[in-house]
Motif scaffolding. Structure first.
Motif, PDB file in Angstrom:
ATOM      1  N   VAL A   5       0.875   6.351   0.492  1.00  0.00           N
ATOM      2  CA  VAL A   5       2.125   6.629   1.196  1.00  0.00           C
ATOM      3  C   VAL A   5       2.149   5.762   2.455  1.00  0.00           C
ATOM      4  CG1 VAL A   5       3.436   8.375   2.463  1.00  0.00           C
ATOM      5  CG2 VAL A   5       2.257   8.987   0.340  1.00  0.00           C
ATOM      6  N   LEU A   6       3.253   5.080   2.692  1.00  0.00           N
ATOM      7  CA  LEU A   6       3.408   4.258   3.899  1.00  0.00           C
ATOM      8  C   LEU A   6       4.204   5.042   4.918  1.00  0.00           C
ATOM      9  CD1 LEU A   6       4.306   0.834   2.247  1.00  0.00           C
ATOM     10  CD2 LEU A   6       2.066   1.622   3.035  1.00  0.00           C
ATOM     11  N   THR A   7       3.691   5.134   6.138  1.00  0.00           N
ATOM     12  CA  THR A   7       4.392   5.832   7.216  1.00  0.00           C
ATOM     13  C   THR A   7       4.638   4.877   8.374  1.00  0.00           C
ATOM     14  OG1 THR A   7       2.307   6.577   8.202  1.00  0.00           O
ATOM     15  CG2 THR A   7       3.360   8.066   6.607  1.00  0.00           C
ATOM     16  N   GLY A   8       5.544   5.250   9.241  1.00  0.00           N
ATOM     17  CA  GLY A   8       5.858   4.389  10.385  1.00  0.00           C
ATOM     18  C   GLY A   8       6.439   3.058   9.969  1.00  0.00           C
ATOM     19  N   GLY A  30      25.978   2.744   7.561  1.00  0.00           N
ATOM     20  CA  GLY A  30      24.541   2.533   7.413  1.00  0.00           C
ATOM     21  C   GLY A  30      23.924   3.644   6.585  1.00  0.00           C
ATOM     22  N   THR A  31      23.199   3.283   5.531  1.00  0.00           N
ATOM     23  CA  THR A  31      22.561   4.276   4.671  1.00  0.00           C
ATOM     24  C   THR A  31      21.133   3.865   4.345  1.00  0.00           C
ATOM     25  OG1 THR A  31      23.308   3.228   2.615  1.00  0.00           O
ATOM     26  CG2 THR A  31      24.763   4.895   3.567  1.00  0.00           C
ATOM     27  N   THR A  32      20.332   4.854   4.004  1.00  0.00           N
ATOM     28  CA  THR A  32      18.986   4.615   3.516  1.00  0.00           C
ATOM     29  C   THR A  32      18.754   5.508   2.302  1.00  0.00           C
ATOM     30  OG1 THR A  32      17.949   6.328   4.875  1.00  0.00           O
ATOM     31  CG2 THR A  32      18.139   4.122   5.851  1.00  0.00           C
ATOM     32  N   SER A  33      17.842   5.093   1.441  1.00  0.00           N
ATOM     33  CA  SER A  33      17.487   5.885   0.263  1.00  0.00           C
ATOM     34  C   SER A  33      16.002   5.696  -0.018  1.00  0.00           C
ATOM     35  CB  SER A  33      18.318   5.427  -0.941  1.00  0.00           C
ATOM     36  OG  SER A  33      17.920   6.110  -2.111  1.00  0.00           O
ATOM     37  N   GLY A  34      15.277   6.789  -0.174  1.00  0.00           N
ATOM     38  CA  GLY A  34      13.850   6.711  -0.463  1.00  0.00           C
ATOM     39  C   GLY A  34      13.008   6.327   0.729  1.00  0.00           C
ATOM     40  N   CYS A  35      13.533   6.557   1.947  1.00  0.00           N
ATOM     41  CA  CYS A  35      12.867   6.107   3.171  1.00  0.00           C
ATOM     42  C   CYS A  35      12.415   7.248   4.069  1.00  0.00           C
ATOM     43  CB  CYS A  35      13.809   5.212   3.976  1.00  0.00           C
ATOM     44  SG  CYS A  35      14.540   3.845   3.063  1.00  0.00           S
ATOM     45  N   GLY A  36      12.443   8.484   3.575  1.00  0.00           N
ATOM     46  CA  GLY A  36      12.131   9.618   4.434  1.00  0.00           C
ATOM     47  C   GLY A  36      13.289   9.880   5.373  1.00  0.00           C
ATOM     48  N   VAL A  37      12.974  10.158   6.639  1.00  0.00           N
ATOM     49  CA  VAL A  37      14.002  10.418   7.657  1.00  0.00           C
ATOM     50  C   VAL A  37      13.805   9.393   8.779  1.00  0.00           C
ATOM     51  CG1 VAL A  37      15.032  12.156   9.168  1.00  0.00           C
ATOM     52  CG2 VAL A  37      13.908  12.873   7.051  1.00  0.00           C
ATOM     53  N   PRO A  38      14.228   8.159   8.534  1.00  0.00           N
ATOM     54  CA  PRO A  38      13.993   7.092   9.512  1.00  0.00           C
ATOM     55  C   PRO A  38      15.004   7.130  10.662  1.00  0.00           C
ATOM     56  CG  PRO A  38      15.278   6.239   7.709  1.00  0.00           C
ATOM     57  CD  PRO A  38      14.939   7.679   7.355  1.00  0.00           C
ATOM     58  N   THR A  39      14.722   6.299  11.652  1.00  0.00           N
ATOM     59  CA  THR A  39      15.682   6.026  12.718  1.00  0.00           C
ATOM     60  C   THR A  39      16.427   4.764  12.308  1.00  0.00           C
ATOM     61  OG1 THR A  39      14.198   6.981  14.356  1.00  0.00           O
ATOM     62  CG2 THR A  39      15.941   5.511  15.176  1.00  0.00           C
ATOM     63  N   GLY A  54      10.219   5.064   9.148  1.00  0.00           N
ATOM     64  CA  GLY A  54      10.438   5.319   7.726  1.00  0.00           C
ATOM     65  C   GLY A  54       9.160   5.753   7.026  1.00  0.00           C
ATOM     66  N   THR A  55       9.322   6.423   5.895  1.00  0.00           N
ATOM     67  CA  THR A  55       8.205   6.824   5.042  1.00  0.00           C
ATOM     68  C   THR A  55       8.548   6.434   3.612  1.00  0.00           C
ATOM     69  OG1 THR A  55       7.690   8.724   6.448  1.00  0.00           O
ATOM     70  CG2 THR A  55       6.831   8.778   4.197  1.00  0.00           C
ATOM     71  N   ILE A  56       7.612   5.764   2.948  1.00  0.00           N
ATOM     72  CA  ILE A  56       7.812   5.363   1.554  1.00  0.00           C
ATOM     73  C   ILE A  56       6.669   5.953   0.735  1.00  0.00           C
ATOM     74  CG2 ILE A  56       8.141   3.465  -0.055  1.00  0.00           C
ATOM     75  CD1 ILE A  56       8.916   1.708   2.344  1.00  0.00           C
ATOM     76  N   LEU A  57       7.015   6.774  -0.236  1.00  0.00           N
ATOM     77  CA  LEU A  57       6.003   7.380  -1.094  1.00  0.00           C
ATOM     78  C   LEU A  57       5.324   6.320  -1.955  1.00  0.00           C
ATOM     79  CD1 LEU A  57       7.942  10.577  -2.232  1.00  0.00           C
ATOM     80  CD2 LEU A  57       6.294  10.333  -0.358  1.00  0.00           C
ATOM     81  N   ALA A  58       4.095   6.599  -2.348  1.00  0.00           N
ATOM     82  CA  ALA A  58       3.345   5.671  -3.198  1.00  0.00           C
ATOM     83  C   ALA A  58       4.145   5.363  -4.461  1.00  0.00           C
ATOM     84  CB  ALA A  58       2.004   6.280  -3.566  1.00  0.00           C
ATOM     85  N   GLY A  59       4.237   4.096  -4.802  1.00  0.00           N
ATOM     86  CA  GLY A  59       4.938   3.673  -6.006  1.00  0.00           C
ATOM     87  C   GLY A  59       6.449   3.732  -5.909  1.00  0.00           C
ATOM     88  N   GLY A  81      13.260  -9.453   9.431  1.00  0.00           N
ATOM     89  CA  GLY A  81      11.954  -9.677  10.009  1.00  0.00           C
ATOM     90  C   GLY A  81      10.894  -9.001   9.141  1.00  0.00           C
ATOM     91  N   ALA A  82       9.639  -9.215   9.468  1.00  0.00           N
ATOM     92  CA  ALA A  82       8.543  -8.625   8.704  1.00  0.00           C
ATOM     93  C   ALA A  82       8.616  -7.104   8.732  1.00  0.00           C
ATOM     94  CB  ALA A  82       7.214  -9.082   9.296  1.00  0.00           C
ATOM     95  N   VAL A  83       8.251  -6.483   7.617  1.00  0.00           N
ATOM     96  CA  VAL A  83       8.198  -5.034   7.513  1.00  0.00           C
ATOM     97  C   VAL A  83       6.775  -4.604   7.866  1.00  0.00           C
ATOM     98  CG1 VAL A  83       8.448  -3.052   5.972  1.00  0.00           C
ATOM     99  CG2 VAL A  83       9.974  -5.020   5.737  1.00  0.00           C
ATOM    100  N   SER A  84       6.676  -3.582   8.716  1.00  0.00           N
ATOM    101  CA  SER A  84       5.357  -3.094   9.119  1.00  0.00           C
ATOM    102  C   SER A  84       5.247  -1.600   8.841  1.00  0.00           C
ATOM    103  CB  SER A  84       5.129  -3.360  10.609  1.00  0.00           C
ATOM    104  OG  SER A  84       6.068  -2.623  11.377  1.00  0.00           O
ATOM    105  N   SER A  85       4.022  -1.095   8.831  1.00  0.00           N
ATOM    106  CA  SER A  85       3.781   0.343   8.721  1.00  0.00           C
ATOM    107  C   SER A  85       2.511   0.686   9.503  1.00  0.00           C
ATOM    108  CB  SER A  85       3.642   0.778   7.258  1.00  0.00           C
ATOM    109  OG  SER A  85       2.487   0.217   6.676  1.00  0.00           O
TER     110      SER A  85
END
Length: 86
Positions: A5-8, A30-39, A54-59, A81-85
């Protein structure tokens, strides 16, 4: 990532300015899907967006979208820009 699981999760994106400035549309939608509850709160007229916490579940995948507009018709190449966690 299939096992962790990726967090932050975070990224920013400064939009292209050629052939004309790309900006967040007056109605950003602005929308998100599968990202947890991001800012993620894109501002109308802004030349960039940012996404954090954001949070992305494994797989899984996370999809982020926002309406944009330009003053000039043409081809716009945009890469975030680059995506970080954490």
């Amino acid at each position: 990532n299939t096992a962790t699981v990726l967090t932050g999760v975070a990224f920013s994106d400064t939009f292209p300015t050629l052939p004309g400035a790309m900006v967040v549309a007056p109605t950003p939608n602005g929308t998100t899907s599968g990202c947890g509850v991001p800012t993620f709160a894109p501002s109308a007229g802004s030349g960039s967006i940012s996404f954090s916490n954001g949070t992305i579940l494994a797989g899984s995948t996370c999809t982020v979208s926002v309406n944009v507009r330009t003053s000039v018709t043409g081809t716009y190449n945009n890469t975030s820009g680059a995506v970080s966690s954490t």
